[in-house]
Design a protein around this motif. Structure first.
Motif, PDB file in Angstrom:
ATOM      1  N   TYR A 198       1.181  -1.849  -0.245  1.00  0.00           N
ATOM      2  CA  TYR A 198       0.139  -0.028   0.005  1.00  0.00           C
ATOM      3  C   TYR A 198       0.767   1.607  -0.144  1.00  0.00           C
ATOM      4  N   LEU A 247     -10.886   1.575   2.840  1.00  0.00           N
ATOM      5  CA  LEU A 247      -9.744   1.545   0.793  1.00  0.00           C
ATOM      6  C   LEU A 247     -11.798   2.695  -0.150  1.00  0.00           C
ATOM      7  N   HIS A 248     -12.567   2.014   0.689  1.00  0.00           N
ATOM      8  CA  HIS A 248     -13.502   2.814   0.347  1.00  0.00           C
ATOM      9  C   HIS A 248     -15.018   2.788   0.961  1.00  0.00           C
ATOM     10  N   VAL A 304      -7.926   8.406   3.046  1.00  0.00           N
ATOM     11  CA  VAL A 304      -8.185   7.186   3.926  1.00  0.00           C
ATOM     12  C   VAL A 304      -7.918   7.446   5.576  1.00  0.00           C
ATOM     13  N   TYR A 314      -8.726  -3.262   4.688  1.00  0.00           N
ATOM     14  CA  TYR A 314      -7.715  -3.232   4.572  1.00  0.00           C
ATOM     15  C   TYR A 314      -6.784  -3.385   5.684  1.00  0.00           C
ATOM     16  N   VAL A 327      -7.323  -7.511   2.144  1.00  0.00           N
ATOM     17  CA  VAL A 327      -8.799  -6.654   1.730  1.00  0.00           C
ATOM     18  C   VAL A 327      -9.653  -7.807   1.366  1.00  0.00           C
ATOM     19  N   ILE A 365     -10.169   4.300  -4.637  1.00  0.00           N
ATOM     20  CA  ILE A 365      -9.426   3.734  -3.651  1.00  0.00           C
ATOM     21  C   ILE A 365      -8.649   4.601  -2.528  1.00  0.00           C
ATOM     22  N   SER A 412      -4.437   8.123  -4.774  1.00  0.00           N
ATOM     23  CA  SER A 412      -5.433   7.461  -4.492  1.00  0.00           C
ATOM     24  C   SER A 412      -5.885   7.437  -6.164  1.00  0.00           C
ATOM     25  N   PHE A 435      -3.552  -7.128  -2.018  1.00  0.00           N
ATOM     26  CA  PHE A 435      -4.109  -5.798  -2.072  1.00  0.00           C
ATOM     27  C   PHE A 435      -3.946  -5.856  -3.504  1.00  0.00           C
TER      28      PHE A 435
END
Length: 154
Positions: free
Chosen positions: A39, A90-91, A70, A101, A114, A56, A48, A139
């Motif tokens: 990451y 992450l989302h 994040v 994550y 993930v 992401i 990003s 990831f």
């Protein structure tokens, strides 16, 4: 993996400027964790990225401004939904679904799984996170799935 090159090859993706070591350390200090190496590589290359409204999260940089989605999302969901400190966000599909994550506050992992987790309103009218379940073993596998989203649209 060369994340930025892959984004440029695969459809209409948007991405940010890459993060430097101080910006990555800021994320770790703010969240009290060590980010996995993979990451960190992603953040360094493209900060990003998104395809439409699928993101992401990481660091969002434009000339003269910087934000840390994040950090903001992870802190918010730690407070609002009692998200475990073993994850970063992450989302987030608001009040529906989280992509998480796995991280550690003790060791820097090479990579991690993930996870996905539904966000639902319980019988008392309070939103909560259901138990996270593994979605991808790495990831990079998650990133490849993200790229496929854009390739489907072409």
């Amino acid at each position: 993996m060369n994340y930025l090159r892959r984004l440029k090859q695969s459809g209409e993706f948007e991405y940010s400027l890459g993060a430097n070591a101080d910006e990555i350390k800021h994320i770790e200090d703010e969240l009290g964790i060590l980010l996995p190496e993979v990451y960190v590589d992603f953040l360094s290359e493209c900060g990003s990225c998104n395809y439409g409204d699928v993101y992401i999260n990481g660091i969002y940089k434009e000339e003269g401004s910087i934000s840390y989605p994040v950090v903001t999302l992870t802190k918010q969901l730690r407070e609002d939904l009692h998200l475990s400190e073993d994850f970063i966000v992450l989302h987030y599909e608001v009040d529906e679904f989280l992509t998480l994550y796995k991280v550690s506050n003790r060791i820097r992992l090479k990579d991690a799984k993930v996870f996905g987790a539904e966000v639902c309103c319980n019988d008392k009218g309070i939103f909560e996170i259901y138990k996270p379940t593994p979605m991808f073993d790495s990831f990079d596998a998650y990133f490849e799935d993200f790229l496929a989203l854009g390739e489907e649209e072409e």
